[in-house]
Design a protein around this motif. Sequence first.
Motif, short mmCIF file in Angstrom:
data_model
loop_
_atom_site.label_atom_id
_atom_site.label_comp_id
_atom_site.label_asym_id
_atom_site.label_seq_id
_atom_site.Cartn_x
_atom_site.Cartn_y
_atom_site.Cartn_z
N ILE A 123 31.50 -64.94 -20.66
CA ILE A 123 31.58 -63.52 -20.32
C ILE A 123 30.46 -62.76 -21.04
N GLU A 124 29.82 -61.86 -20.34
CA GLU A 124 28.76 -61.05 -20.92
C GLU A 124 28.97 -59.58 -20.60
N ASP A 125 28.41 -58.72 -21.42
CA ASP A 125 28.51 -57.28 -21.23
C ASP A 125 28.02 -56.90 -19.84
N GLY A 126 28.79 -56.07 -19.15
CA GLY A 126 28.40 -55.61 -17.82
C GLY A 126 28.92 -56.48 -16.70
N GLY A 127 29.50 -57.64 -17.03
CA GLY A 127 30.07 -58.48 -15.98
C GLY A 127 31.27 -57.81 -15.34
N VAL A 128 31.60 -58.22 -14.15
CA VAL A 128 32.70 -57.59 -13.40
C VAL A 128 33.59 -58.67 -12.79
N PHE A 129 34.90 -58.52 -12.99
CA PHE A 129 35.89 -59.34 -12.30
C PHE A 129 36.59 -58.44 -11.28
N GLU A 130 36.96 -59.02 -10.14
CA GLU A 130 37.63 -58.25 -9.09
C GLU A 130 38.96 -58.91 -8.74
N ILE A 131 39.99 -58.08 -8.55
CA ILE A 131 41.30 -58.57 -8.17
C ILE A 131 42.10 -57.45 -7.50
N GLY A 132 42.70 -57.74 -6.38
CA GLY A 132 43.56 -56.78 -5.71
C GLY A 132 42.93 -55.44 -5.40
N GLY A 133 41.62 -55.43 -5.16
CA GLY A 133 40.93 -54.18 -4.88
C GLY A 133 40.48 -53.42 -6.11
N ALA A 134 40.77 -53.95 -7.30
CA ALA A 134 40.35 -53.31 -8.55
C ALA A 134 39.25 -54.12 -9.22
N GLN A 135 38.38 -53.43 -9.91
CA GLN A 135 37.31 -54.08 -10.67
C GLN A 135 37.62 -53.96 -12.16
N LEU A 136 37.33 -55.03 -12.90
CA LEU A 136 37.46 -55.05 -14.36
C LEU A 136 36.06 -55.24 -14.94
N GLU A 137 35.52 -54.18 -15.52
CA GLU A 137 34.16 -54.22 -16.07
C GLU A 137 34.19 -54.66 -17.53
N VAL A 138 33.37 -55.63 -17.87
CA VAL A 138 33.32 -56.16 -19.23
C VAL A 138 32.47 -55.25 -20.12
N MET A 139 33.03 -54.89 -21.28
CA MET A 139 32.30 -54.13 -22.30
C MET A 139 32.34 -54.91 -23.60
N HIS A 140 31.19 -55.37 -24.05
CA HIS A 140 31.12 -56.13 -25.30
C HIS A 140 31.31 -55.18 -26.47
N THR A 141 32.30 -55.48 -27.32
CA THR A 141 32.66 -54.58 -28.43
C THR A 141 32.75 -55.38 -29.73
#
Length: 231
Positions: A123-141
Amino acid sequence: MDARIDKVVTSGKVTVDDTEYDIESNTYIVGDDDAVIVIDPANDPEAILKEIGEREVMAVICTDGRDHHLGAVLEIAEADEDDPAPIGLHSRDRLLWRQYFRALAKKDEDSEFMKDLTPDIDIEDGGVFEIGGAQLEVMHTPGHTPGSICLYSEQLGVLFSGDTLHKGRPGRVGDEYHDLQDQLNSIGSLLGPLPKDTRVLPGQGEETTVGDEDAQWESWFALAQEPSSED
């Protein structure tokens, strides 16, 4: 959009710097009636699988590489033995992953295969997962661990903050912060741009909002001098 969020709270133990702690962890199951993404499956795979039901697991995402976020990943990812789900972890937490699974491999001959396990997705910052019409944006913290991440969904109006941010304070497991300065910087960069009414769903404890935590952020710098709550 059909995506919804289910939450499972499980109890277990985690070892940090050779000290074992009791912990209650939040696992989030995001998806619709057919498929889900599982965030931080912790401690009790049976309870999590019960909540998933007959839905297909499309991915398992770990917001960091601590023990309690790895303890159930294999059981959840392999719920369908014929089509295992990929496991995602930030590349900077691979050391924690190796330490955890190699320790398990040493304890049990039947687990020897674990010493060579690797995450399926870096997983890297800015990556996106999609499920059920929703997007999950990755934020490296980085801070809690080098590879800690949060996941933001604009469609769902939520931030899955893992152990980067808990209600009322920076997240932590055990007595110490790994790198409080980096963690506070990550939290500040995270909270600033997000809508204040965004729900924050942490890896431990109760939910909160971006606005409530942003209002407290500057005061947390004093935590570097605060005595441990365990003392």
